[in-house]
Scaffold this motif. Structure first.
Motif, PDB file in Angstrom:
ATOM      1  N   THR A 175       0.806  -1.223   0.000  1.00 60.17           N
ATOM      2  CA  THR A 175       0.000   0.000   0.000  1.00 60.17           C
ATOM      3  C   THR A 175       0.841   1.275   0.000  1.00 60.17           C
ATOM      4  OG1 THR A 175      -0.224  -0.175   2.417  1.00 60.17           O
ATOM      5  CG2 THR A 175      -2.038  -1.039   1.064  1.00 60.17           C
ATOM      6  N   LYS A 176       2.163   1.123   0.044  1.00 62.36           N
ATOM      7  CA  LYS A 176       3.048   2.280  -0.103  1.00 62.36           C
ATOM      8  C   LYS A 176       3.539   2.433  -1.547  1.00 62.36           C
ATOM      9  CE  LYS A 176       5.074   2.395   4.555  1.00 62.36           C
ATOM     10  NZ  LYS A 176       6.349   2.450   5.288  1.00 62.36           N
ATOM     11  N   ARG A 177       3.336   1.407  -2.366  1.00 69.46           N
ATOM     12  CA  ARG A 177       3.854   1.408  -3.737  1.00 69.46           C
ATOM     13  C   ARG A 177       2.772   1.788  -4.733  1.00 69.46           C
ATOM     14  NH1 ARG A 177       6.887  -4.466  -4.033  1.00 69.46           N
ATOM     15  NH2 ARG A 177       8.319  -4.180  -2.273  1.00 69.46           N
ATOM     16  N   MET A 178       3.163   2.553  -5.720  1.00 69.27           N
ATOM     17  CA  MET A 178       2.265   2.914  -6.809  1.00 69.27           C
ATOM     18  C   MET A 178       2.250   1.781  -7.841  1.00 69.27           C
ATOM     19  SD  MET A 178       2.471   6.468  -8.968  1.00 69.27           S
ATOM     20  CE  MET A 178       1.578   7.491  -7.809  1.00 69.27           C
ATOM     21  N   PRO A 179       1.079   1.451  -8.398  1.00 69.15           N
ATOM     22  CA  PRO A 179       1.030   0.405  -9.439  1.00 69.15           C
ATOM     23  C   PRO A 179       1.909   0.750 -10.637  1.00 69.15           C
ATOM     24  CG  PRO A 179      -1.176   0.929  -8.647  1.00 69.15           C
ATOM     25  CD  PRO A 179      -0.259   1.963  -8.055  1.00 69.15           C
ATOM     26  N   ILE A 186       3.204   8.344 -15.405  1.00 72.26           N
ATOM     27  CA  ILE A 186       3.935   9.515 -14.911  1.00 72.26           C
ATOM     28  C   ILE A 186       5.261   9.676 -15.645  1.00 72.26           C
ATOM     29  CG2 ILE A 186       5.187  10.427 -12.892  1.00 72.26           C
ATOM     30  CD1 ILE A 186       2.915   9.249 -11.159  1.00 72.26           C
ATOM     31  N   CYS A 187       5.985   8.579 -15.803  1.00 77.86           N
ATOM     32  CA  CYS A 187       7.298   8.645 -16.468  1.00 77.86           C
ATOM     33  C   CYS A 187       7.191   9.121 -17.907  1.00 77.86           C
ATOM     34  CB  CYS A 187       7.988   7.282 -16.408  1.00 77.86           C
ATOM     35  SG  CYS A 187       8.594   6.837 -14.767  1.00 77.86           S
ATOM     36  N   GLN A 193      15.450  11.812 -19.041  1.00 79.72           N
ATOM     37  CA  GLN A 193      15.649  10.407 -18.700  1.00 79.72           C
ATOM     38  C   GLN A 193      15.228  10.113 -17.264  1.00 79.72           C
ATOM     39  OE1 GLN A 193      16.066  10.231 -21.989  1.00 79.72           O
ATOM     40  NE2 GLN A 193      17.330   8.418 -21.635  1.00 79.72           N
ATOM     41  N   VAL A 194      14.908   8.840 -17.029  1.00 80.98           N
ATOM     42  CA  VAL A 194      14.470   8.395 -15.704  1.00 80.98           C
ATOM     43  C   VAL A 194      15.279   7.166 -15.289  1.00 80.98           C
ATOM     44  CG1 VAL A 194      12.547   7.537 -14.306  1.00 80.98           C
ATOM     45  CG2 VAL A 194      12.122   9.244 -16.104  1.00 80.98           C
ATOM     46  N   LYS A 313      -0.538  15.207 -12.971  1.00 82.81           N
ATOM     47  CA  LYS A 313       0.010  16.455 -13.515  1.00 82.81           C
ATOM     48  C   LYS A 313       0.805  17.266 -12.487  1.00 82.81           C
ATOM     49  CE  LYS A 313      -1.163  20.241 -16.626  1.00 82.81           C
ATOM     50  NZ  LYS A 313      -0.385  21.273 -15.938  1.00 82.81           N
ATOM     51  N   PRO A 314       0.325  17.426 -11.256  1.00 84.40           N
ATOM     52  CA  PRO A 314       1.155  18.163 -10.276  1.00 84.40           C
ATOM     53  C   PRO A 314       2.516  17.521 -10.066  1.00 84.40           C
ATOM     54  CG  PRO A 314      -1.092  17.949  -9.459  1.00 84.40           C
ATOM     55  CD  PRO A 314      -0.982  17.080 -10.681  1.00 84.40           C
ATOM     56  N   ILE A 315       2.581  16.201 -10.144  1.00 85.22           N
ATOM     57  CA  ILE A 315       3.858  15.500  -9.975  1.00 85.22           C
ATOM     58  C   ILE A 315       4.791  15.789 -11.126  1.00 85.22           C
ATOM     59  CG2 ILE A 315       4.956  13.215  -9.858  1.00 85.22           C
ATOM     60  CD1 ILE A 315       2.434  12.210  -8.403  1.00 85.22           C
TER      61      ILE A 315
END
Length: 321
Positions: A175-179, A186-187, A193-194, A313-315
């Motif tokens: 529950t702390k991890r994003m799917p 987002i990427c 680059q990421v 979008k804010p991220i």
């Protein structure tokens, strides 16, 4: 004066003890400052110039108590406040000051879904324990000292060595991890680059994300040691991550940070980004949030809206600014 600071776990909680040790040493220069923790977390204080000695918790508590008695401490600063530290204080009879966990308020906050805990950062809560010594917050960030001199060329492909966003995709609990699909989305909108960071447990997640986005993303999960991962966040132009140790350690380097929260909330724990000039805490208000203090293995209601519904979008605007 000889002082022992105690915090046995976990990574994030221990990293936030570093300002306490620094303030003790700098404001009481004649004091000898020691710290005790579990062997698994000794790396957090490796090379720390403000610590005179690091002790490690032994399998038998009686052996640890014997070690503490042998040192002849004047004060114990208990930043853990659990059964073991209570026994240590009782058995050694050393004058002590103890961190107030605010256990009842945290429990009520969780059950009532209301934030009843004062909005005070964990560092400031810890520093209350040394106020009686005349020690105050120095306003500096947390401390982490990278163990070696690394080169980006040894850790990243040439395509990612000039500028990148570090995305910490690991965390202890689901529950702390994003799917993965949400991270991919987002990427896609991050300029440049990421680099994905995390342990072996999220290597497959990183592979899936990198496969979807091609050369834009490099998956370093499971390929770098923790110290190498810390070096990579220290060199990143910006950082995104969840409620996990590496994201908190990243605060030591004052890079722009997006701290993303799902089933847990930063105000309850007092661990929002500390002394970081540019930061964004991302999360949404839901009737079911927070569902736990430290995270769960699955969403209790099955929908996991706390992560799925976070606006993207804010991220990406923050990272791209």
């Amino acid at each position: 004066m000889k002082i022992l600071v105690i915090r046995f776990s976990s990574m994030g909680d221990i990293i936030y003890t570093t300002p306490v040790v620094r303030c003790l040493k700098k404001q009481l220069p004649c004091a000898e400052v020691h710290f005790i923790t579990k062997p698994a977390f000794k790396y957090i204080y490796d090379n720390n110039p403000y610590l005179d000695k690091l002790l490690l918790l032994k399998p038998k508590l009686s052996d640890t108590i014997a070690d503490i008695k042998a040192e002849g401490y004047d004060h114990i600063i208990d930043l853990h406040n659990n059964l073991r530290t209570t026994i240590i204080k009782l058995r050694t009879r050393i004058p002590s000051s103890t961190y107030n966990k605010q256990t009842i308020l945290k429990w009520l906050s969780l059950k009532l879904r209301k934030n009843l805990v004062p909005p005070v950062h964990l560092v400031d809560r810890y520093l209350q324990t040394v106020k009686f010594l005349g020690v105050a917050n120095d306003g500096a960030p947390i401390d982490y000292y990278i163990k070696k001199e690394y080169q980006l060329a040894d850790l990243l492909p040439a395509t990612h060595q000039n500028s990148y966003t570090a995305f910490v995709i690991g965390a202890t609990h689901f529950t702390k991890r994003m799917p993965n699909q949400k991270i991919i989305s987002i990427c896609k909108d991050i300029t440049g680059q990421v680099v994905l960071l995390g342990g072996d447990d999220v290597k497959a997640n990183g592979d899936e994300i990198a496969l979807s986005l091609g050369e834009k993303v490099y998956n370093a999960c499971g390929k770098t040691t923790l110290d190498e991962s810390v070096f990579l966040v220290s060199q990143a132009k910006s950082i995104a991550g969840f409620d996990t140790g590496l994201t908190h350690i990243a605060e030591a380097f004052d890079r722009p940070i997006v701290s993303i929260w799902g089933g847990t909330v930063p105000d309850l724990l007092g661990v929002q980004p500390y002394m970081v000039k540019q930061s964004l805490v991302a999360g949404i208000d839901l009737d079911c949030r927070p569902c736990s203090k430290f995270g769960l293995e699955k969403c209790p209601l099955g929908h996991f809206k706390c992560m799925w519904d976070i606006p993207e979008k804010p991220i990406t605007d923050f990272i791209n600014s």
